[in-house]
Each structure stands twice: as structure tokens, then as C-alpha cells.
Scaffold this motif. Sequence first.
Motif, PDB file in Angstrom:
ATOM      1  N   PHE A  60       0.862  -1.182   0.000  1.00 55.08           N
ATOM      2  CA  PHE A  60       0.000   0.000   0.000  1.00 55.08           C
ATOM      3  C   PHE A  60       0.896   1.230   0.000  1.00 55.08           C
ATOM      4  CE2 PHE A  60       0.125   1.551   4.441  1.00 55.08           C
ATOM      5  CZ  PHE A  60       0.748   0.490   5.060  1.00 55.08           C
ATOM      6  N   GLY A  61       0.312   2.413   0.172  1.00 49.16           N
ATOM      7  CA  GLY A  61       1.127   3.630   0.115  1.00 49.16           C
ATOM      8  C   GLY A  61       1.645   3.870  -1.294  1.00 49.16           C
ATOM      9  N   SER A  62       2.741   4.600  -1.393  1.00 50.03           N
ATOM     10  CA  SER A  62       3.145   5.077  -2.723  1.00 50.03           C
ATOM     11  C   SER A  62       3.511   3.962  -3.701  1.00 50.03           C
ATOM     12  CB  SER A  62       4.292   6.082  -2.597  1.00 50.03           C
ATOM     13  OG  SER A  62       5.382   5.476  -1.966  1.00 50.03           O
ATOM     14  N   SER A  72      11.591   5.342  -2.865  1.00 50.12           N
ATOM     15  CA  SER A  72      10.675   5.559  -1.739  1.00 50.12           C
ATOM     16  C   SER A  72      10.550   4.248  -0.956  1.00 50.12           C
ATOM     17  CB  SER A  72       9.316   6.046  -2.220  1.00 50.12           C
ATOM     18  OG  SER A  72       8.743   5.099  -3.060  1.00 50.12           O
ATOM     19  N   ASP A  73      10.126   4.364   0.289  1.00 51.60           N
ATOM     20  CA  ASP A  73      10.068   3.154   1.097  1.00 51.60           C
ATOM     21  C   ASP A  73       8.876   2.287   0.671  1.00 51.60           C
ATOM     22  OD1 ASP A  73       8.003   4.643   1.954  1.00 51.60           O
ATOM     23  OD2 ASP A  73       8.619   4.780   4.041  1.00 51.60           O
ATOM     24  N   ASP A  75       5.560   0.181   1.815  1.00 48.04           N
ATOM     25  CA  ASP A  75       4.606  -0.063   2.893  1.00 48.04           C
ATOM     26  C   ASP A  75       3.900  -1.376   2.580  1.00 48.04           C
ATOM     27  OD1 ASP A  75       4.846   2.621   4.242  1.00 48.04           O
ATOM     28  OD2 ASP A  75       4.150   3.300   2.297  1.00 48.04           O
ATOM     29  N   ALA A 143      -5.998   1.291   5.282  1.00 48.32           N
ATOM     30  CA  ALA A 143      -4.877   1.835   4.506  1.00 48.32           C
ATOM     31  C   ALA A 143      -4.893   1.276   3.079  1.00 48.32           C
ATOM     32  CB  ALA A 143      -3.549   1.526   5.186  1.00 48.32           C
ATOM     33  N   ASN A 146      -7.640   3.306   1.338  1.00 50.94           N
ATOM     34  CA  ASN A 146      -7.311   4.683   0.957  1.00 50.94           C
ATOM     35  C   ASN A 146      -6.236   4.725  -0.124  1.00 50.94           C
ATOM     36  OD1 ASN A 146      -4.769   4.933   2.387  1.00 50.94           O
ATOM     37  ND2 ASN A 146      -5.889   5.375   4.275  1.00 50.94           N
ATOM     38  N   LYS A 169       5.574  16.220  -3.612  1.00 51.67           N
ATOM     39  CA  LYS A 169       6.311  15.329  -2.719  1.00 51.67           C
ATOM     40  C   LYS A 169       7.794  15.681  -2.702  1.00 51.67           C
ATOM     41  CE  LYS A 169       5.314  10.891  -2.295  1.00 51.67           C
ATOM     42  NZ  LYS A 169       4.802   9.505  -2.572  1.00 51.67           N
ATOM     43  N   LYS A 173       9.827  17.414   0.487  1.00 50.38           N
ATOM     44  CA  LYS A 173      10.998  16.744   1.068  1.00 50.38           C
ATOM     45  C   LYS A 173      12.206  17.689   1.033  1.00 50.38           C
ATOM     46  CE  LYS A 173       9.393  12.150  -0.300  1.00 50.38           C
ATOM     47  NZ  LYS A 173       8.907  11.470   0.910  1.00 50.38           N
ATOM     48  N   SER A 187       3.460  12.619   3.600  1.00 47.84           N
ATOM     49  CA  SER A 187       3.161  12.611   2.160  1.00 47.84           C
ATOM     50  C   SER A 187       1.663  12.410   1.927  1.00 47.84           C
ATOM     51  CB  SER A 187       3.887  11.468   1.457  1.00 47.84           C
ATOM     52  OG  SER A 187       5.264  11.632   1.564  1.00 47.84           O
ATOM     53  N   TYR A 188       1.091  11.488   2.695  1.00 52.78           N
ATOM     54  CA  TYR A 188      -0.338  11.202   2.565  1.00 52.78           C
ATOM     55  C   TYR A 188      -1.145  12.495   2.755  1.00 52.78           C
ATOM     56  CZ  TYR A 188      -4.773   8.819   3.813  1.00 52.78           C
ATOM     57  OH  TYR A 188      -6.073   8.377   3.888  1.00 52.78           O
ATOM     58  N   PHE A 316     -10.750  11.091  12.198  1.00 50.25           N
ATOM     59  CA  PHE A 316      -9.298  11.090  12.324  1.00 50.25           C
ATOM     60  C   PHE A 316      -8.700  12.248  11.523  1.00 50.25           C
ATOM     61  CE2 PHE A 316      -5.156   9.410  10.882  1.00 50.25           C
ATOM     62  CZ  PHE A 316      -4.576   9.208  12.127  1.00 50.25           C
ATOM     63  N   VAL A 318      -5.758  13.641   9.744  1.00 51.96           N
ATOM     64  CA  VAL A 318      -4.511  13.157   9.151  1.00 51.96           C
ATOM     65  C   VAL A 318      -3.342  14.096   9.485  1.00 51.96           C
ATOM     66  CG1 VAL A 318      -3.366  12.739   6.932  1.00 51.96           C
ATOM     67  CG2 VAL A 318      -5.701  11.944   7.300  1.00 51.96           C
TER      68      VAL A 318
END
Length: 357
Positions: A60-62, A72-73, A75, A143, A146, A169, A173, A187-188, A316, A318
Amino acid sequence: PGPERKNSRQRFVVSLSACLFDFVIQLLPTADEMAVKEDVRKLLERLIRTIEPDSRLLSFGSTANGFSLRNSDMDLCCLIDSDERLSAADLVTMLGDLLERETKFHVKPLPHARIPIVKLSLDPSPGLPLGIACDIGFENRLALENTRLLMCYAMIDPTRVRTMVLFLKVWSKRRKINSPYQGTLSSYGYVLLVIYFLVHVKNPPVLPNLQQMPPLRPISKEDTHVGGHNTWFFDDIELLRQRWGSSNMETVAELLIDFFRYYARDFSYNTGVASIRAGLLKKESKGWQNDLTGGRYHDARERNRLCIEDPFETDFNVARCVTKDGLYTIRGEFMRASRILATRPERAIVALAQLCE
Ligand code: ATP
Ligand code: MG
């Protein structure tokens, strides 16, 4: 404006758009990098299945939503399709031990974090010059949803949406305003600000509101709720691409200039909540006001300087990590960017370099 000024503005936005595409393309992950990451995911999935045979490991994520930059890391989220399963904390501990024994990763299990995860990293090597960083969490279905929502938004108008998001992004950074642990925004959070702007601020909108479109067929509550949160959105992107033609024809440069101006000047930080689901909301209506002083409200006040509603977990914020100083810095950066672009330097490439200095 006279015709001369209008022409010079036109020239500037055309060349800035071209520069933005070139700039962003160079920062995309290579096919090699994507392949290595997929291999890592498969390897980890195989290992996890020795502990939980009915598990799947999903990105998930980027890496999964189309907003990934080089290096990028990763997820990753582990889903377990059986009723009898270990607690997330136990899984984290066991998986940590296993990965330590069986792989070359540096492993850091965090079984007692709010969301238990295993953190992994690989040092740079000839085949992987930048190394790899990866977090594995468990059962984080929201997650995954989204991520899918952001991916769908990216696919509706890939050129403009992805270029804007990727540029922001990099910019955030380089300007050091992308560290939730130091009081600025994840980033989200930035991605949600872009989508909010394209759905609710631009008129005519660049993107439709996927969470408010009428469904094609009746949907049942079981199909659309994850952990009590409504995660339904219109996700038939093929159909959408045929039917949704935005009448907004602005170039990516015009949109970016406007984006910076909007968040430098017009967004109501003190009272407003940016919600991609519902448009501009009031902090008051969500109990997120930050004008309560002292005592037990102090914490609420610090948590709600900047308010961005999560698309599904609507209670929530963010941006709750953004502190007073952090917000001051972020707004200062929006103003700086806006100023640089307003001067329209002779060469657009100079403007970009200056922006990301
Ligand atoms: P990067 O390339 O910088 O890692 P990213 O797109 O992976 O960016 P992250 O901020 O790392 O974005 O977030 C990855 C995923 O984690 C998001 O897609 C989201 O699902 C979840 N997430 C991150 N931050 C939050 C948050 N504050 N609230 C809720 N979910 C979050
Ligand atoms: Mg990430």
C-alpha cells in the motif's frame, strides 16, 4: 492585463508545464527498482506464510498508488484470512525473529507501537545502490482502501494529478516540511491537500468526488464498511474515463501556481477542515476547534492546528502531528513558492530549481 503581459504569462505556464513533466519523469522509480521491490514482497510473503499459512502480503502507500518516487520506502500490509490468528503484537515479535534468522535485513520489531509493525532495511549494494526500507503492518484494511482511492484519483487524469502530486512530494521533502515526527505533514497529507484542491476548490473541478457519485448498482452495508467506516467509492475507472471529461483545461503549471496561492492565502486554517469526502467543513462541527485554551483542551488544540479529514476514518485528523511551528513553516513555504512563481523568471527551469532549493 494587456496583451503583452498575457503573452508572457502564457509563455511562462507553457514552459513551466513542460519543465514539470521532465523534472518528475526523472524521479520516477526505474523498472528495475519496481521489480526488486516485487521480489522482496514475494520473499517476505513466503516467509510469513511459514508462520500464518493463510496470509497475504499486500503493498500500500506510494508503491501501490502511483505516487512513488525513486527509492521511496515500501509499505506492506499482511492480511490473514483465518479466524484463529495470533495478535498483531505476537506476530510482529515472531516475524521479527524469523526475518532476523532467515534474511539479510536489518530488523526492528515494534510490537507495542500504536500500530504494531516490523521495520526492515537493506544496506545499499551494487545491485541495489540505494538499499531498501520497508514497514510491515497487519490487518490495516483501511490503509489498503485509501491507497486504492488515491490510485483511482490518479488514474482519472494521470498527467495532471500525478505530476502535481509527485512534484509536491519532492518539493516538500527538499524544503524539509515532510516529517510528521518533527511537526510537519506526511506525504499522505499532501496528497489529500492536492485532491481536495482539484475536487473542491477548482471551478470547474479537475476531478469528480468519487465518494459522492451515485453507485451503478445497489450496494449493501457489508460490502462497503470496513471496521465501521464507510469505504465505498466509485471505482469503475474505465467507465469514468469515458464519462468524466473535466471541462477544466488548465495546464499543470497553472494548477500548481493556483495550488500554492490557495494554501498560502485562501484556505481557512483557523476554522476549516479539508475533507475530500465532503468539501470544506468547520472544525467546530467535528469537535476539532483549536480556540479552546488551557487545561484538558491544550492537547486538542495542539493536535488540530491543521485539519485534514481522512477519507474513510472521518473522526481522524490526518494532520494531527502538525504543530504550531510546523504549520507556520508550511504556510511560509506555500508563500515562498507562490512568490517565486509570481515573479515568472525568464526560464521556467530556474523557477523549479529555486522552488526546490
Ligand atoms: P512516501 O513515498 O513519502 O513514502 P507515501 O505515499 O507512501 O509517501 P506515506 O505518508 O508514507 O505516503 O503513507 C503511506 C500510507 O500510509 C498512506 O497511503 C496511508 O494509507 C497510510 N497513512 C500514512 N499516514 C497516515 C495518516 N496520518 N493517517 C492515516 N493513514 C496514513
Ligand atoms: Mg510510504
